[in-house]
Design a protein around this motif. Structure first.
Motif, PDB file in Angstrom:
ATOM      1  N   THR A 135      14.540 -12.839 -35.635  1.00  0.00           N
ATOM      2  CA  THR A 135      14.808 -11.774 -35.004  1.00  0.00           C
ATOM      3  C   THR A 135      14.782 -12.118 -33.360  1.00  0.00           C
ATOM      4  O   THR A 135      14.212 -13.409 -33.026  1.00  0.00           O
ATOM      5  N   ALA A 136      15.494 -11.611 -32.888  1.00  0.00           N
ATOM      6  CA  ALA A 136      15.590 -11.711 -31.184  1.00  0.00           C
ATOM      7  C   ALA A 136      15.607 -10.497 -30.608  1.00  0.00           C
ATOM      8  O   ALA A 136      16.441  -9.454 -30.947  1.00  0.00           O
ATOM      9  N   MET A 137      15.108 -10.176 -29.395  1.00  0.00           N
ATOM     10  CA  MET A 137      15.127  -8.819 -28.757  1.00  0.00           C
ATOM     11  C   MET A 137      15.177  -9.170 -27.087  1.00  0.00           C
ATOM     12  O   MET A 137      14.413 -10.205 -26.846  1.00  0.00           O
ATOM     13  N   THR A 138      15.714  -8.621 -26.396  1.00  0.00           N
ATOM     14  CA  THR A 138      15.547  -8.529 -24.827  1.00  0.00           C
ATOM     15  C   THR A 138      15.408  -7.374 -24.374  1.00  0.00           C
ATOM     16  O   THR A 138      15.936  -6.190 -24.539  1.00  0.00           O
ATOM     17  N   MET A 139      14.482  -7.139 -23.285  1.00  0.00           N
ATOM     18  CA  MET A 139      13.981  -5.952 -22.590  1.00  0.00           C
ATOM     19  C   MET A 139      14.268  -6.281 -21.146  1.00  0.00           C
ATOM     20  O   MET A 139      13.771  -7.191 -20.642  1.00  0.00           O
ATOM     21  N   GLN A 140      15.161  -5.728 -20.404  1.00  0.00           N
ATOM     22  CA  GLN A 140      15.267  -5.517 -19.246  1.00  0.00           C
ATOM     23  C   GLN A 140      14.707  -4.359 -18.533  1.00  0.00           C
ATOM     24  O   GLN A 140      15.146  -3.196 -18.811  1.00  0.00           O
ATOM     25  N   ALA A 141      13.587  -4.477 -17.611  1.00  0.00           N
ATOM     26  CA  ALA A 141      12.992  -3.246 -17.038  1.00  0.00           C
ATOM     27  C   ALA A 141      13.359  -3.410 -15.466  1.00  0.00           C
ATOM     28  O   ALA A 141      13.288  -4.439 -14.875  1.00  0.00           O
ATOM     29  N   LYS A 142      13.390  -2.160 -14.961  1.00  0.00           N
ATOM     30  CA  LYS A 142      13.641  -2.029 -13.692  1.00  0.00           C
ATOM     31  C   LYS A 142      12.861  -0.632 -13.127  1.00  0.00           C
ATOM     32  O   LYS A 142      13.133   0.192 -13.522  1.00  0.00           O
ATOM     33  N   TRP A 143      12.284  -0.882 -11.982  1.00  0.00           N
ATOM     34  CA  TRP A 143      11.708   0.139 -11.322  1.00  0.00           C
ATOM     35  C   TRP A 143      12.768   1.111 -10.710  1.00  0.00           C
ATOM     36  O   TRP A 143      13.546   0.557  -9.747  1.00  0.00           O
ATOM     37  N   LEU A 144      12.594   2.373 -10.971  1.00  0.00           N
ATOM     38  CA  LEU A 144      13.730   3.206 -10.296  1.00  0.00           C
ATOM     39  C   LEU A 144      13.033   4.044  -8.930  1.00  0.00           C
ATOM     40  O   LEU A 144      13.917   4.693  -8.450  1.00  0.00           O
ATOM     41  N   GLY A 145      11.954   4.056  -8.907  1.00  0.00           N
ATOM     42  CA  GLY A 145      11.141   4.692  -7.854  1.00  0.00           C
ATOM     43  C   GLY A 145      10.034   5.674  -8.193  1.00  0.00           C
ATOM     44  O   GLY A 145       9.375   5.536  -9.326  1.00  0.00           O
ATOM     45  N   ALA A 146       9.586   6.774  -7.524  1.00  0.00           N
ATOM     46  CA  ALA A 146       8.527   7.673  -7.716  1.00  0.00           C
ATOM     47  C   ALA A 146       8.968   8.537  -9.042  1.00  0.00           C
ATOM     48  O   ALA A 146       9.981   8.412  -9.198  1.00  0.00           O
ATOM     49  N   CYS A 147       7.822   8.752  -9.768  1.00  0.00           N
ATOM     50  CA  CYS A 147       8.233   9.602 -11.123  1.00  0.00           C
ATOM     51  C   CYS A 147       8.775  10.903 -10.532  1.00  0.00           C
ATOM     52  O   CYS A 147       8.359  11.510  -9.544  1.00  0.00           O
ATOM     53  N   PRO A 148       9.601  11.493 -11.377  1.00  0.00           N
ATOM     54  CA  PRO A 148      10.112  12.706 -10.922  1.00  0.00           C
ATOM     55  C   PRO A 148       9.427  13.938 -10.952  1.00  0.00           C
ATOM     56  O   PRO A 148       8.351  13.722 -11.901  1.00  0.00           O
ATOM     57  N   ALA A 149       9.771  14.965 -10.484  1.00  0.00           N
ATOM     58  CA  ALA A 149       8.769  16.088 -10.451  1.00  0.00           C
ATOM     59  C   ALA A 149       8.557  16.662 -11.710  1.00  0.00           C
ATOM     60  O   ALA A 149       9.734  16.671 -12.483  1.00  0.00           O
ATOM     61  N   GLY A 150       7.470  16.929 -12.405  1.00  0.00           N
ATOM     62  CA  GLY A 150       7.202  17.386 -13.695  1.00  0.00           C
ATOM     63  C   GLY A 150       7.025  16.275 -14.580  1.00  0.00           C
ATOM     64  O   GLY A 150       6.474  16.506 -15.621  1.00  0.00           O
ATOM     65  N   TRP A 151       7.019  15.064 -14.007  1.00  0.00           N
ATOM     66  CA  TRP A 151       6.763  13.792 -14.871  1.00  0.00           C
ATOM     67  C   TRP A 151       5.194  13.608 -14.803  1.00  0.00           C
ATOM     68  O   TRP A 151       5.091  13.673 -13.632  1.00  0.00           O
ATOM     69  N   LYS A 152       4.520  12.999 -15.675  1.00  0.00           N
ATOM     70  CA  LYS A 152       3.021  12.577 -15.474  1.00  0.00           C
ATOM     71  C   LYS A 152       3.035  11.105 -16.124  1.00  0.00           C
ATOM     72  O   LYS A 152       3.753  10.831 -17.086  1.00  0.00           O
ATOM     73  N   PRO A 153       1.700  10.466 -15.845  1.00  0.00           N
ATOM     74  CA  PRO A 153       1.788   9.104 -16.199  1.00  0.00           C
ATOM     75  C   PRO A 153       1.518   9.027 -17.722  1.00  0.00           C
ATOM     76  O   PRO A 153       0.929  10.040 -18.344  1.00  0.00           O
ATOM     77  N   GLY A 154       2.209   8.125 -18.283  1.00  0.00           N
ATOM     78  CA  GLY A 154       2.377   8.390 -19.858  1.00  0.00           C
ATOM     79  C   GLY A 154       3.666   8.917 -20.525  1.00  0.00           C
ATOM     80  O   GLY A 154       3.942   8.965 -21.666  1.00  0.00           O
ATOM     81  N   ASP A 155       4.386   9.708 -19.595  1.00  0.00           N
ATOM     82  CA  ASP A 155       5.606  10.354 -20.256  1.00  0.00           C
ATOM     83  C   ASP A 155       6.726   9.390 -20.206  1.00  0.00           C
ATOM     84  O   ASP A 155       6.935   8.265 -19.491  1.00  0.00           O
ATOM     85  N   ILE A 156       7.412   9.323 -21.403  1.00  0.00           N
ATOM     86  CA  ILE A 156       8.431   8.408 -21.820  1.00  0.00           C
ATOM     87  C   ILE A 156       9.387   9.268 -22.314  1.00  0.00           C
ATOM     88  O   ILE A 156       9.423  10.338 -23.330  1.00  0.00           O
ATOM     89  N   GLU A 157      10.696   8.764 -21.816  1.00  0.00           N
ATOM     90  CA  GLU A 157      12.023   9.689 -21.991  1.00  0.00           C
ATOM     91  C   GLU A 157      12.713   8.864 -23.133  1.00  0.00           C
ATOM     92  O   GLU A 157      13.149   7.575 -22.859  1.00  0.00           O
ATOM     93  N   ILE A 158      12.980   9.135 -24.432  1.00  0.00           N
ATOM     94  CA  ILE A 158      13.555   8.222 -25.488  1.00  0.00           C
ATOM     95  C   ILE A 158      15.009   8.765 -25.537  1.00  0.00           C
ATOM     96  O   ILE A 158      15.510   9.679 -24.927  1.00  0.00           O
ATOM     97  N   PRO A 159      15.769   7.683 -25.903  1.00  0.00           N
ATOM     98  CA  PRO A 159      17.468   8.169 -25.856  1.00  0.00           C
ATOM     99  C   PRO A 159      17.535   9.386 -26.555  1.00  0.00           C
ATOM    100  O   PRO A 159      16.755   9.975 -27.640  1.00  0.00           O
ATOM    101  N   GLY A 160      18.381  10.139 -26.077  1.00  0.00           N
ATOM    102  CA  GLY A 160      18.647  11.745 -26.572  1.00  0.00           C
ATOM    103  C   GLY A 160      18.044  12.713 -25.411  1.00  0.00           C
ATOM    104  O   GLY A 160      18.377  13.543 -25.746  1.00  0.00           O
ATOM    105  N   GLY A 161      17.342  11.877 -24.656  1.00  0.00           N
ATOM    106  CA  GLY A 161      16.582  12.895 -23.548  1.00  0.00           C
ATOM    107  C   GLY A 161      15.122  13.646 -23.807  1.00  0.00           C
ATOM    108  O   GLY A 161      14.774  14.193 -22.985  1.00  0.00           O
TER     109      GLY A 161
END
Length: 171
Positions: A135-161
């Motif tokens: 198996t092989a996998m690549t993950m590219q992670a990019k910092w987007l800025g501050a967490c949006p309003a209404g988000w808290k640490p631990g929130d994760i948005e998966i595909p599909g929203g």
């Protein structure tokens, strides 16, 4: 069957890499910068998976602790992390869920604005047959800025929203 075992390798590999990074090794992965991170995960034969996650220092510490406890559930004959001139390398051989997962993970980047994780490995066990599966996998992670309003640490948005909080998931 290939998709199931590849997905399992990706999930298990990420946890094992994080668990290895939290052990008693001389080197540790740095903590990511607080804020919103976008992670693009690609693996052969699977569509690209894009998630976003809100983190802070306390959440990062909690996740390392959770990974360490999960890592304790795996029987690992090897878990080595070392700093290199380009970043970090983790080599692990672990048994979990009736499978042996051998992985080589390379991290490059600064963990403040962007980093890349490349992982290769072999899964052998009940879902892969005697020959096992590379198996092989690549993950590219990019910092987007501050967490949006209404988000808290631990929130994760998966595909599909759909957004969930990792802390609320069953343990």
């Amino acid at each position: 069957m290939k998709r199931k075992s590849t997905t399992l390798f990706c999930a298990s590999g990420l946890l094992l890499a994080l668990a290895a990074a939290t052990g008693a090794q001389a080197d540790e992965l740095p903590t990511r910068k607080a804020g919103l991170w976008e992670m693009k995960i690609s693996s052969a034969g699977m569509p690209e998976n894009i998630t976003r996650q809100c983190i802070d220092a306390a959440f990062e510490k909690e996740m390392k602790g959770m990974a360490a406890s999960l890592g304790g559930q795996h029987k690992c004959s090897k878990q080595d992390i070392r700093k290199t001139s380009a970043g970090y390398v983790i080599d692990a051989v672990c048994e979990t869920m009736g499978m042996t997962i051998t992985s080589h993970t390379e991290f490059t980047g600064d963990f403040n604005s962007a980093y890349t994780m490349k992982q290769t490995g072999r899964v052998q066990g009940k879902t892969t047959g005697k020959a096992g599966q590379d198996t092989a996998m690549t993950m590219q992670a990019k910092w987007l800025g501050a967490c949006p309003a209404g988000w808290k640490p631990g929130d994760i948005e998966i595909p599909g929203g759909t957004r969930i909080n990792v802390k609320d998931m069953p343990k």
